[in-house]
Design an enzyme around this catalytic site. Sequence first.
Site, PDB file in Angstrom:
ATOM      1  N   ASP A  10       0.865  -1.179   0.000  1.00 43.47           N
ATOM      2  CA  ASP A  10       0.000   0.000   0.000  1.00 43.47           C
ATOM      3  C   ASP A  10       0.904   1.232   0.000  1.00 43.47           C
ATOM      4  OD1 ASP A  10      -1.587   2.184   0.820  1.00 43.47           O
ATOM      5  OD2 ASP A  10      -2.914   0.865   1.959  1.00 43.47           O
ATOM      6  N   GLY A  32      -9.336   5.180  -5.388  1.00 42.94           N
ATOM      7  CA  GLY A  32      -8.054   4.491  -5.553  1.00 42.94           C
ATOM      8  C   GLY A  32      -6.953   5.058  -4.667  1.00 42.94           C
ATOM      9  N   VAL A  33      -5.784   5.262  -5.267  1.00 40.81           N
ATOM     10  CA  VAL A  33      -4.623   5.778  -4.543  1.00 40.81           C
ATOM     11  C   VAL A  33      -4.954   7.137  -3.914  1.00 40.81           C
ATOM     12  CG1 VAL A  33      -2.279   6.665  -4.859  1.00 40.81           C
ATOM     13  CG2 VAL A  33      -2.966   4.555  -6.002  1.00 40.81           C
ATOM     14  N   ASP A  34      -5.605   7.974  -4.674  1.00 38.53           N
ATOM     15  CA  ASP A  34      -5.953   9.324  -4.244  1.00 38.53           C
ATOM     16  C   ASP A  34      -6.777   9.301  -2.948  1.00 38.53           C
ATOM     17  OD1 ASP A  34      -5.969  12.050  -4.584  1.00 38.53           O
ATOM     18  OD2 ASP A  34      -7.528  12.077  -6.109  1.00 38.53           O
ATOM     19  N   SER A 122      -2.508   5.502 -13.697  1.00 36.77           N
ATOM     20  CA  SER A 122      -3.536   5.308 -14.745  1.00 36.77           C
ATOM     21  C   SER A 122      -4.047   3.877 -14.910  1.00 36.77           C
ATOM     22  CB  SER A 122      -3.066   5.806 -16.127  1.00 36.77           C
ATOM     23  OG  SER A 122      -3.040   7.217 -16.179  1.00 36.77           O
ATOM     24  N   GLY A 124      -5.640   1.994 -12.811  1.00 36.89           N
ATOM     25  CA  GLY A 124      -6.813   1.651 -12.011  1.00 36.89           C
ATOM     26  C   GLY A 124      -8.067   2.203 -12.669  1.00 36.89           C
ATOM     27  N   ILE A 125      -8.646   3.202 -12.028  1.00 41.76           N
ATOM     28  CA  ILE A 125      -9.882   3.809 -12.506  1.00 41.76           C
ATOM     29  C   ILE A 125      -9.717   4.351 -13.933  1.00 41.76           C
ATOM     30  CG2 ILE A 125     -11.522   5.706 -12.047  1.00 41.76           C
ATOM     31  CD1 ILE A 125     -10.632   5.337  -9.000  1.00 41.76           C
TER      32      ILE A 125
END
Length: 178
Positions: A10, A32-34, A122, A124-125
């Site tokens: 993570d 996601g990461v954000d 980029s 992921g979503i």
Amino acid sequence: MAHITLVRGDITEQAVDAVVNAANSSLLGGGGVDGAIHRRGGPQILAECRRLRDSRYGRGLPTGRAVATTAGRLPARWVIHTVGPVWSREEDRSALLASCYRESLRVADELGARTVAFPAISTGIYGWPLDDGAAIALRTVREVTQAAAGEGSQVDEVRFVLFDQTAYEVFEAELDRA
Ligand code: ADP
């Protein structure tokens, strides 16, 4: 010349100088990461992002660019926010994805960061195919960090943090290929 390392994990748990956020151009949070970075890092990060929207980036951060804020409560010193391109079948946006890695490393250098953790931007979503996203990531980071002395980056370690086993294996295969 930076070492490129891969870890499965993570990104919010990485004790590095800078973690890169796969942000969106609003800079005001997302999934996601954000989402994970803002959740774990606390409100200080969002407060700085809002100040950026009120000043330099009134219309948002353009795709392919990068900007730093505090890392709040994360075990890092800075978050470098970059906006990946949404994957498109019709249009080749690879240069924008490469730009995310290049610009993030440029900002890292400006900050004096020696260790930088990246997610697979980029993939992921935003829908970028993982193998191509990994190839672009690794190629670009190598180009930047292996430039001639004095021209390249001062970063010692670029750590790719892959969230699941599949992503880890794809990056591992790409790293072995080159
Ligand atoms: P984008 O919108 O740029 O596609 P995402 O955050 O949706 O960004 O996903 C980017 C990549 O990061 C994906 O491969 C996703 O599986 C992975 N990911 C999601 N959460 C985390 C996390 N906490 N740490 C590391 N990687 C993550």
